[in-house]
Motif scaffolding. Sequence first.
Motif, PDB file in Angstrom:
ATOM      1  N   MET A 115       0.845  -1.186   0.000  1.00 54.47           N
ATOM      2  CA  MET A 115       0.000   0.000   0.000  1.00 54.47           C
ATOM      3  C   MET A 115       0.886   1.244   0.000  1.00 54.47           C
ATOM      4  N   THR A 116       0.576   2.175  -0.898  1.00 54.94           N
ATOM      5  CA  THR A 116       1.271   3.462  -0.922  1.00 54.94           C
ATOM      6  C   THR A 116       0.723   4.289   0.221  1.00 54.94           C
ATOM      7  N   ARG A 117       1.564   4.624   1.130  1.00 55.46           N
ATOM      8  CA  ARG A 117       1.081   5.378   2.295  1.00 55.46           C
ATOM      9  C   ARG A 117       0.693   6.799   1.918  1.00 55.46           C
ATOM     10  N   THR A 118       1.534   7.452   1.121  1.00 52.65           N
ATOM     11  CA  THR A 118       1.315   8.855   0.798  1.00 52.65           C
ATOM     12  C   THR A 118       1.573   9.069  -0.683  1.00 52.65           C
ATOM     13  N   ILE A 119       0.780   9.930  -1.295  1.00 52.31           N
ATOM     14  CA  ILE A 119       0.977  10.308  -2.692  1.00 52.31           C
ATOM     15  C   ILE A 119       0.699  11.804  -2.828  1.00 52.31           C
ATOM     16  N   VAL A 120       1.450  12.438  -3.705  1.00 52.64           N
ATOM     17  CA  VAL A 120       1.226  13.838  -4.043  1.00 52.64           C
ATOM     18  C   VAL A 120       0.672  13.875  -5.459  1.00 52.64           C
ATOM     19  N   ILE A 121      -0.499  14.471  -5.605  1.00 52.30           N
ATOM     20  CA  ILE A 121      -1.128  14.641  -6.912  1.00 52.30           C
ATOM     21  C   ILE A 121      -1.200  16.143  -7.151  1.00 52.30           C
ATOM     22  N   PHE A 122      -0.892  16.572  -8.361  1.00 52.60           N
ATOM     23  CA  PHE A 122      -0.895  18.015  -8.602  1.00 52.60           C
ATOM     24  C   PHE A 122      -1.411  18.357  -9.992  1.00 52.60           C
ATOM     25  N   ASP A 123      -1.916  19.566 -10.085  1.00 49.33           N
ATOM     26  CA  ASP A 123      -2.324  20.151 -11.357  1.00 49.33           C
ATOM     27  C   ASP A 123      -1.607  21.490 -11.453  1.00 49.33           C
ATOM     28  N   SER A 124      -0.768  21.650 -12.450  1.00 52.24           N
ATOM     29  CA  SER A 124       0.065  22.846 -12.554  1.00 52.24           C
ATOM     30  C   SER A 124       0.053  23.358 -13.986  1.00 52.24           C
ATOM     31  N   LYS A 125      -0.345  24.588 -14.155  1.00 52.65           N
ATOM     32  CA  LYS A 125      -0.363  25.184 -15.493  1.00 52.65           C
ATOM     33  C   LYS A 125       0.972  25.837 -15.847  1.00 52.65           C
ATOM     34  N   SER A 177      -5.336   2.599  -2.511  1.00 59.49           N
ATOM     35  CA  SER A 177      -4.047   2.132  -1.985  1.00 59.49           C
ATOM     36  C   SER A 177      -3.302   3.227  -1.222  1.00 59.49           C
ATOM     37  N   CYS A 178      -3.958   4.346  -0.964  1.00 60.29           N
ATOM     38  CA  CYS A 178      -3.298   5.477  -0.304  1.00 60.29           C
ATOM     39  C   CYS A 178      -3.925   5.777   1.050  1.00 60.29           C
ATOM     40  N   GLU A 179      -3.079   6.046   2.020  1.00 61.90           N
ATOM     41  CA  GLU A 179      -3.561   6.483   3.330  1.00 61.90           C
ATOM     42  C   GLU A 179      -3.645   8.002   3.396  1.00 61.90           C
ATOM     43  N   THR A 180      -2.656   8.661   2.791  1.00 59.73           N
ATOM     44  CA  THR A 180      -2.616  10.122   2.796  1.00 59.73           C
ATOM     45  C   THR A 180      -2.520  10.609   1.354  1.00 59.73           C
ATOM     46  N   ILE A 181      -3.452  11.449   0.981  1.00 54.31           N
ATOM     47  CA  ILE A 181      -3.479  12.033  -0.351  1.00 54.31           C
ATOM     48  C   ILE A 181      -3.204  13.524  -0.205  1.00 54.31           C
ATOM     49  N   ILE A 182      -2.153  13.977  -0.858  1.00 55.92           N
ATOM     50  CA  ILE A 182      -1.815  15.400  -0.871  1.00 55.92           C
ATOM     51  C   ILE A 182      -2.150  15.895  -2.271  1.00 55.92           C
ATOM     52  N   TYR A 183      -3.035  16.880  -2.353  1.00 53.30           N
ATOM     53  CA  TYR A 183      -3.404  17.424  -3.657  1.00 53.30           C
ATOM     54  C   TYR A 183      -2.999  18.885  -3.737  1.00 53.30           C
ATOM     55  N   ALA A 232       5.060  11.664  -6.797  1.00 52.41           N
ATOM     56  CA  ALA A 232       4.295  12.839  -7.218  1.00 52.41           C
ATOM     57  C   ALA A 232       3.765  12.538  -8.616  1.00 52.41           C
ATOM     58  N   VAL A 233       2.468  12.765  -8.810  1.00 53.29           N
ATOM     59  CA  VAL A 233       1.813  12.401 -10.058  1.00 53.29           C
ATOM     60  C   VAL A 233       0.959  13.566 -10.550  1.00 53.29           C
ATOM     61  N   ARG A 234       1.050  13.841 -11.832  1.00 52.53           N
ATOM     62  CA  ARG A 234       0.164  14.854 -12.422  1.00 52.53           C
ATOM     63  C   ARG A 234      -1.281  14.347 -12.349  1.00 52.53           C
ATOM     64  N   ARG A 235      -2.206  15.250 -12.075  1.00 51.59           N
ATOM     65  CA  ARG A 235      -3.614  14.884 -11.982  1.00 51.59           C
ATOM     66  C   ARG A 235      -4.075  14.121 -13.218  1.00 51.59           C
ATOM     67  N   LYS A 236      -3.679  14.583 -14.393  1.00 52.75           N
ATOM     68  CA  LYS A 236      -4.129  13.936 -15.634  1.00 52.75           C
ATOM     69  C   LYS A 236      -3.599  12.509 -15.777  1.00 52.75           C
ATOM     70  N   ASP A 237      -2.527  12.167 -15.057  1.00 50.69           N
ATOM     71  CA  ASP A 237      -1.941  10.833 -15.130  1.00 50.69           C
ATOM     72  C   ASP A 237      -2.371   9.937 -13.968  1.00 50.69           C
ATOM     73  N   PHE A 238      -3.188  10.464 -13.068  1.00 52.70           N
ATOM     74  CA  PHE A 238      -3.593   9.705 -11.884  1.00 52.70           C
ATOM     75  C   PHE A 238      -4.905   8.981 -12.142  1.00 52.70           C
ATOM     76  N   ASP A 239      -4.952   7.714 -11.779  1.00 53.99           N
ATOM     77  CA  ASP A 239      -6.169   6.904 -11.896  1.00 53.99           C
ATOM     78  C   ASP A 239      -6.847   6.897 -10.526  1.00 53.99           C
ATOM     79  N   SER A 240      -8.071   7.395 -10.462  1.00 54.24           N
ATOM     80  CA  SER A 240      -8.763   7.498  -9.172  1.00 54.24           C
ATOM     81  C   SER A 240      -8.935   6.146  -8.483  1.00 54.24           C
ATOM     82  N   ALA A 241      -8.832   5.052  -9.208  1.00 56.57           N
ATOM     83  CA  ALA A 241      -8.891   3.731  -8.572  1.00 56.57           C
ATOM     84  C   ALA A 241      -7.714   3.545  -7.614  1.00 56.57           C
ATOM     85  N   ASP A 242      -6.640   4.292  -7.846  1.00 59.40           N
ATOM     86  CA  ASP A 242      -5.452   4.186  -6.989  1.00 59.40           C
ATOM     87  C   ASP A 242      -5.645   4.831  -5.624  1.00 59.40           C
ATOM     88  N   PHE A 243      -6.729   5.578  -5.426  1.00 61.06           N
ATOM     89  CA  PHE A 243      -6.989   6.150  -4.106  1.00 61.06           C
ATOM     90  C   PHE A 243      -7.063   5.056  -3.043  1.00 61.06           C
TER      91      PHE A 243
END
Length: 184
Positions: A1-11, A43-49, A30-41
């Motif tokens: 399980m991925t404990r923490t992930i950083v997802i971001f949207d940056s113009k 496997s995460c305990e902490t989501i940083i957006y 760290a994953v770009r929002r457009k590359d993140f699959d919401s099914a992966d939530f």
Amino acid sequence: MTRTIVIFDSKYGFTEQYARWISAALGCPAVRRKDFDSADFSSCETIIYGGGLYAGGVSGIRLLTEHWNQLSGRNVVLFTCGLADPSDPDNAAHIRTSLSKALPAEMMEKIHLFHLRGGIDYARLNLKHKAMMAMLRRWLLRKDPGSLRIEDRQLLETYGKQIDFTSQSAIEPLIRLCISLQES
């Protein structure tokens, strides 16, 4: 399980810079929002957006609002990145008020919220953002110069240029929170 992930949207790259610093400090992806699959939530305990602030909204925030049922039992950290100085109490209150209009009340109560100062590079702005900044500049020029805040004067002085307010030290409170969440 991925404990923490950083997802971001940056113009324009300022939010991405913060996301990369946070990712490195926490040793998580760290994953770009457009590359993140919401099914992966799952496997995460902490989501940083992280998302940029544009006219009171946070870019890509729908990822969180549309999947709140999946997220509500997890640690959710939201960081915004914008030109406004978050150390100014009026700016921080304005950002929080705008977010409270865009996010459900339950979400506002449960997420951990941070505001980080980004920057601007007028040469890279899209047409819409250039027009918005031009309108803001015209509005500020019509005001009494004595009534302008420091931030307003900075905007007028740097109009058309590149300015970067990002600071790696600004993420320290967010990092401390995330480490405490991992330990609990």
